[in-house]
Structure formats: structure tokens, C-alpha cells
Design a protein around this motif. Structure first.
Motif, PDB file in Angstrom:
ATOM      1  N   PHE A 141       0.829  -1.203   0.000  1.00 49.99           N
ATOM      2  CA  PHE A 141       0.000   0.000   0.000  1.00 49.99           C
ATOM      3  C   PHE A 141       0.867   1.259   0.000  1.00 49.99           C
ATOM      4  O   PHE A 141       0.580   2.218  -0.738  1.00 49.99           O
ATOM      5  N   LEU A 142       1.928   1.272   0.787  1.00 53.92           N
ATOM      6  CA  LEU A 142       2.802   2.441   0.785  1.00 53.92           C
ATOM      7  C   LEU A 142       3.461   2.625  -0.585  1.00 53.92           C
ATOM      8  O   LEU A 142       3.554   3.737  -1.105  1.00 53.92           O
ATOM      9  N   HIS A 143       3.903   1.536  -1.165  1.00 51.54           N
ATOM     10  CA  HIS A 143       4.536   1.559  -2.485  1.00 51.54           C
ATOM     11  C   HIS A 143       3.574   2.111  -3.535  1.00 51.54           C
ATOM     12  O   HIS A 143       3.925   2.994  -4.332  1.00 51.54           O
ATOM     13  N   ALA A 144       2.344   1.603  -3.544  1.00 52.89           N
ATOM     14  CA  ALA A 144       1.364   2.027  -4.541  1.00 52.89           C
ATOM     15  C   ALA A 144       0.912   3.465  -4.313  1.00 52.89           C
ATOM     16  O   ALA A 144       0.731   4.229  -5.275  1.00 52.89           O
ATOM     17  N   LEU A 145       0.729   3.855  -3.052  1.00 54.08           N
ATOM     18  CA  LEU A 145       0.334   5.233  -2.760  1.00 54.08           C
ATOM     19  C   LEU A 145       1.408   6.222  -3.199  1.00 54.08           C
ATOM     20  O   LEU A 145       1.117   7.241  -3.836  1.00 54.08           O
ATOM     21  N   CYS A 146       2.658   5.904  -2.882  1.00 53.42           N
ATOM     22  CA  CYS A 146       3.745   6.830  -3.208  1.00 53.42           C
ATOM     23  C   CYS A 146       4.049   6.857  -4.702  1.00 53.42           C
ATOM     24  O   CYS A 146       4.669   7.809  -5.196  1.00 53.42           O
ATOM     25  N   ASN A 147       3.604   5.840  -5.431  1.00 57.75           N
ATOM     26  CA  ASN A 147       3.724   5.852  -6.886  1.00 57.75           C
ATOM     27  C   ASN A 147       2.530   6.529  -7.553  1.00 57.75           C
ATOM     28  O   ASN A 147       2.500   6.653  -8.786  1.00 57.75           O
ATOM     29  N   GLY A 148       1.550   6.928  -6.768  1.00 58.80           N
ATOM     30  CA  GLY A 148       0.372   7.577  -7.332  1.00 58.80           C
ATOM     31  C   GLY A 148      -0.609   6.624  -7.981  1.00 58.80           C
ATOM     32  O   GLY A 148      -1.449   7.032  -8.793  1.00 58.80           O
ATOM     33  N   TRP A 149      -0.549   5.341  -7.624  1.00 66.21           N
ATOM     34  CA  TRP A 149      -1.399   4.335  -8.265  1.00 66.21           C
ATOM     35  C   TRP A 149      -2.759   4.195  -7.593  1.00 66.21           C
ATOM     36  O   TRP A 149      -3.715   3.780  -8.242  1.00 66.21           O
ATOM     37  N   ILE A 150      -2.837   4.471  -6.309  1.00 65.52           N
ATOM     38  CA  ILE A 150      -4.108   4.383  -5.594  1.00 65.52           C
ATOM     39  C   ILE A 150      -4.713   5.774  -5.510  1.00 65.52           C
ATOM     40  O   ILE A 150      -4.066   6.715  -5.037  1.00 65.52           O
ATOM     41  N   ARG A 151      -5.939   5.899  -5.964  1.00 67.39           N
ATOM     42  CA  ARG A 151      -6.612   7.195  -6.008  1.00 67.39           C
ATOM     43  C   ARG A 151      -7.802   7.201  -5.050  1.00 67.39           C
ATOM     44  O   ARG A 151      -8.414   6.167  -4.792  1.00 67.39           O
ATOM     45  N   GLN A 152      -8.116   8.338  -4.559  1.00 67.52           N
ATOM     46  CA  GLN A 152      -9.227   8.491  -3.640  1.00 67.52           C
ATOM     47  C   GLN A 152     -10.527   7.974  -4.272  1.00 67.52           C
ATOM     48  O   GLN A 152     -10.898   8.345  -5.379  1.00 67.52           O
ATOM     49  N   GLY A 153     -11.219   7.080  -3.557  1.00 67.55           N
ATOM     50  CA  GLY A 153     -12.499   6.563  -4.006  1.00 67.55           C
ATOM     51  C   GLY A 153     -12.426   5.425  -4.997  1.00 67.55           C
ATOM     52  O   GLY A 153     -13.451   4.804  -5.308  1.00 67.55           O
ATOM     53  N   SER A 154     -11.242   5.103  -5.511  1.00 68.85           N
ATOM     54  CA  SER A 154     -11.097   4.030  -6.497  1.00 68.85           C
ATOM     55  C   SER A 154     -10.719   2.723  -5.817  1.00 68.85           C
ATOM     56  O   SER A 154      -9.938   2.729  -4.855  1.00 68.85           O
ATOM     57  N   PRO A 155     -11.230   1.596  -6.299  1.00 75.65           N
ATOM     58  CA  PRO A 155     -10.972   0.328  -5.612  1.00 75.65           C
ATOM     59  C   PRO A 155      -9.556  -0.198  -5.821  1.00 75.65           C
ATOM     60  O   PRO A 155      -8.914   0.084  -6.832  1.00 75.65           O
ATOM     61  N   VAL A 156      -9.106  -0.951  -4.856  1.00 80.21           N
ATOM     62  CA  VAL A 156      -7.885  -1.749  -4.978  1.00 80.21           C
ATOM     63  C   VAL A 156      -8.327  -3.187  -5.212  1.00 80.21           C
ATOM     64  O   VAL A 156      -9.214  -3.698  -4.514  1.00 80.21           O
ATOM     65  N   VAL A 157      -7.725  -3.840  -6.193  1.00 80.34           N
ATOM     66  CA  VAL A 157      -8.063  -5.219  -6.541  1.00 80.34           C
ATOM     67  C   VAL A 157      -6.814  -6.066  -6.405  1.00 80.34           C
ATOM     68  O   VAL A 157      -5.723  -5.643  -6.798  1.00 80.34           O
ATOM     69  N   GLU A 158      -6.961  -7.273  -5.858  1.00 77.44           N
ATOM     70  CA  GLU A 158      -5.808  -8.152  -5.682  1.00 77.44           C
ATOM     71  C   GLU A 158      -6.154  -9.581  -6.045  1.00 77.44           C
ATOM     72  O   GLU A 158      -7.282 -10.045  -5.836  1.00 77.44           O
ATOM     73  N   ALA A 159      -5.186 -10.286  -6.632  1.00 79.54           N
ATOM     74  CA  ALA A 159      -5.258 -11.734  -6.817  1.00 79.54           C
ATOM     75  C   ALA A 159      -4.586 -12.356  -5.599  1.00 79.54           C
ATOM     76  O   ALA A 159      -3.422 -12.085  -5.329  1.00 79.54           O
ATOM     77  N   SER A 160      -5.329 -13.169  -4.859  1.00 76.58           N
ATOM     78  CA  SER A 160      -4.793 -13.651  -3.589  1.00 76.58           C
ATOM     79  C   SER A 160      -5.386 -14.999  -3.232  1.00 76.58           C
ATOM     80  O   SER A 160      -6.555 -15.272  -3.526  1.00 76.58           O
ATOM     81  N   SER A 161      -4.568 -15.828  -2.564  1.00 73.21           N
ATOM     82  CA  SER A 161      -5.060 -17.107  -2.061  1.00 73.21           C
ATOM     83  C   SER A 161      -5.671 -16.960  -0.676  1.00 73.21           C
ATOM     84  O   SER A 161      -6.092 -17.939  -0.078  1.00 73.21           O
ATOM     85  N   GLY A 162      -5.698 -15.761  -0.139  1.00 72.53           N
ATOM     86  CA  GLY A 162      -6.392 -15.578   1.131  1.00 72.53           C
ATOM     87  C   GLY A 162      -5.777 -14.592   2.090  1.00 72.53           C
ATOM     88  O   GLY A 162      -6.316 -13.505   2.308  1.00 72.53           O
ATOM     89  N   SER A 163      -4.641 -14.921   2.682  1.00 67.45           N
ATOM     90  CA  SER A 163      -4.095 -14.104   3.761  1.00 67.45           C
ATOM     91  C   SER A 163      -3.700 -12.704   3.309  1.00 67.45           C
ATOM     92  O   SER A 163      -3.913 -11.728   4.034  1.00 67.45           O
TER      93      SER A 163
END
Length: 364
Positions: free
Chosen positions: A71-93
């Protein structure tokens, strides 16, 4: 030709990003370090075994560290924007932890995962405010997550690519730095081996880089479950190797070699049978009185084999393995005799080897 000027500076977005980063840094500041648990071994062996207990993070697993870094990496790269969803491929944890951080900064979160993911993990993601999108074929989670992010104007976090890049492997309280700080007053402060498992490969990459950066002789062993591409690819030196079937051990083992898996930093790999991993966590419950996940059993089985080798060589020292998450997430899977039978796993020979190991120090 006149000057071309395209100004995308957005003071509101910049202020939101600063506030989001501050919230995550504050969360880290109020979170205590995880424990290093000593596993009792016969004194005459002269070997100390420790489990780095990552289950004590606020979201209950090793992936809490990863999610914070992502999250810190993506925020500081400007990838996460206010109100926009974060999506992840994950096996769970990872999804549980990312849902937690998404809620912390106030953005929607969607986890794309295999239908075989334990119900307990799905409920944990939903409890943290996330949504779950289940797919039948585990190999499609990447493409589906990327497509959903594009359709909804969000950010695909892509832990499998960015896990090894997002973590500061030189320090900043990463897991390797934490382990060595906690070992500093032990009789063997520099372990012979650290045993990890690989889901993204980010943890083993961080540990290996930290060891090289600090000039330590400690070896890095990665224990891999059945049906994972990591070991055969590492053995052959071919990162294009894939497997046809997904891993039964949630959180580790992949059908392809993930971009975050840095094989050149690893000293040793072992393939651990799934039945051995499950037998190990059942045995550990008797030893420590607590339940852990299957990834912990995979790594601990490899750690026991390494300890037996040290004993046979009449060497002393310490070994560290990772307690990745709690077994409470797997009561309907790894701790269910019905599930074990349906999975076709025979724990008996591996339970016998564990009993023999603790009696004799031999792992045969």
C-alpha cells in the motif's frame, strides 16, 4: 515551436495521499513487533529452533507486513486514487491484510481468489470490509483481477510482481532485521539457516538480500509444497516452467514462477509432501499447544530435516522458521480428518518420522 505544458497536479489528491500514508505509518508505529518463539528440543542436541510468529499481526499473518509495504509503495507511486478500488489476486491471507489497509485509508477492496480458499479466510476478508470474487481455475486469478481493476477504474495491486520491490530489504524493521535483533541475546545469534516458504517469493527475497547486505553466512532454504513451479524452475534454472495443478497448501506454491521469486538469492530448496506438512502442524499442536497453518508445517518439516543434518555432523547452532498464520483459519481443512481423507493424504508415515526425530535426532 511553442512550449507544450501538461499540468496534472491535483492538490486534493496529493493531500489525500499524504493523509493515507500518514495513517499507514501510524498503524505501523502502534503495532508491536512479532514474537520469536523457542521450540523445545532435547538439550543434548545443542540446537535451538525458533519460530517467527507472524500470526500476532493485527490481521493475523505474515502478509500484514507485505500488505503494508504494498500500500505504501502504490500510494507513493500515485497508483491508488481516492475513491477508487484496490483489486488483488490472492489465495487468502494477503487479501485479509489488504482489505484491512484499504478500509484504513477508505477505499474499496476486491479480492480475486480460487473457490477452494477456506471459508474462514473468505469471512475474514469480508469482516475487514472487502469483497470476494471467486474463480474456479486458480491460474486465472491474475487476469480476472486485472480486468476487474480496469473495468472499475481501480488499481490492480499485483502482489506477485511487487512483493520483492515494495519491501525495504536493507532495514526499516523488515522481517529479517527483526529476526536478527531478537536473536542478538541468544547463544547462537547468527542462525545456521532461515527456512521460508514462497507464495510471492517476496519474503525469501527480503531475507536473502538482508543477509548479503549485512555480510552474514546464514543460509536461506525455501520449502516448497507439492504442485508448485518454484522448485522445478529453480532446479532447472528455467523460470518458464509451470505446473498443471495448484497447491493444496494455501498461501504458498504457485503454478508459475512469480516475478517476485528471486531464485539467485536462495541457497537451498526442498519439496515437502503435503501430508508431511499437515502431520507437522498436528504434531506441533502437541508440542506448543497451538494450531498453525499448512505453510508453517511445510517450512517446519524442512527445518527439522536441517536440524537432523546438523546433529549428524555434530554441529551446534540455531535454525529459524516462520509461523505464517494461525491454524484457526483452517479448522475445516488441515485440521479436519474428513478433509485429509478426501484429499487422499496419509499422515501416518510422516507422523512416525516426527516421533522418531524427537526421540533420536534422526530424520529417516
Amino acid at each position: 515551436m511553442e512550449t507544450v505544458d501538461l499540468n496534472r497536479y491535483d492538490p486534493a489528491q496529493r493531500a489525500w495521499t499524504a493523509a493515507a500514508v500518514a495513517k499507514i505509518k501510524a498503524e505501523a508505529n502502534r503495532s508491536a513487533d512479532t514474537h520469536l518463539i523457542a521450540v523445545p528440543l532435547p538439550e543434548q542436541w545443542g540446537i535451538d529452533l525458533y519460530l517467527k510468529d507472524e500470526s500476532t499481526h493485527p490481521t493475523g499473518s505474515l502478509k500484514h507486513r507485505l500488505a503494508r509495504s504494498l500500500f505504501l509503495h502504490a500510494l507513493c507511486n500515485g497508483w491508488i486514487r481516492q475513491g477508487s478500488p484496490v483489486v488483488e489476486a490472492s489465495s487468502g491471507s494477503t487479501a485479509v491484510s489488504e482489505a484491512y489497509f484499504a478500509a484504513l485509508i477508505g477505499v474499496p477492496f476486491i479480492a480475486v481468489m480460487a473457490e477452494s480458499t477456506s471459508r474462514a479466510k473468505i469471512e475474514l476478508i469480508e469482516r475487514e470490509g472487502g469483497q470476494c470474487h471467486l474463480v474456479a481455475d486458480p491460474s486465472t486469478v491474475y487476469d480476472v483481477a486485472q480486468r476487474i481493476a480496469a473495468q472499475r477504474g481501480g488499481h490492480y495491486m499485483d502482489q506477485f510482481t511487487f512483493a520483492e520491490r515494495a519491501t525495504d530489504w536493507r532495514g526499516n524493521n523488515n522481517i529479517a532485521e527483526s529476526i536478527f535483533a531478537q536473536l542478538s541475546m541468544e547463544r547462537y545469534s547468527d542462525p545456521e539457516w532461515i527456512v521460508a516458504t514462497a507464495g510471492t517469493g517476496g519474503t525469501s527475497a527480503t531475507i536473502a538480500r538482508y543477509l548479503a547486505y549485512t555480510g552474514r553466512a546464514t543460509g536461506v532454504c525455501v520449502a516448497d509444497p507439492e504442485n508448485s513451479a518454484f522448485f522445478p524452475a529453480w532446479q532447472a534454472g528455467d523460470c518458464q516452467i509451470t505446473t498443471a495443478v495448484g497447491s493444496r497448501i494455501e498461501g504458498i506454491g504457485r503454478q508459475r514462477v512469480e516475478p517476485s521469486f528471486v531464485g539467485t538469492g536462495i541457497d537451498r530448496m526442498m519439496v515437502v509432501p503435503d501430508a508431511a506438512a499437515i502431520a507437522t502442524i498436528w504434531h506441533l499442536e502437541d508440542v506448543l499447544g497451538r494450531r498453525v497453518g499448512g505453510s508453517t508445517g511445510t517450512g517446519l518439516w524442512a527445518a527439522y530435516q536441517i536440524i537432523a543434518e546438523l546433529i549428524a555432523q555434530e554441529r551446534t547452532g540455531s535454525v529459524v522458521a516462520l509461523l505464517c498464520d494461525s491454524g484457526d483459519r483452517y479448522t475445516d481443512k488441515y485440521y479436519s480428518e474428513e478433509w485429509v481423507v478426501q484429499a487422499g493424504l496419509d499422515l501416518t508415515p510422516y507422523a512416525a518420522r516426527l516421533d522418531g526425530f524427537f526421540r533420536t535426532g534422526r530424520f529417516a
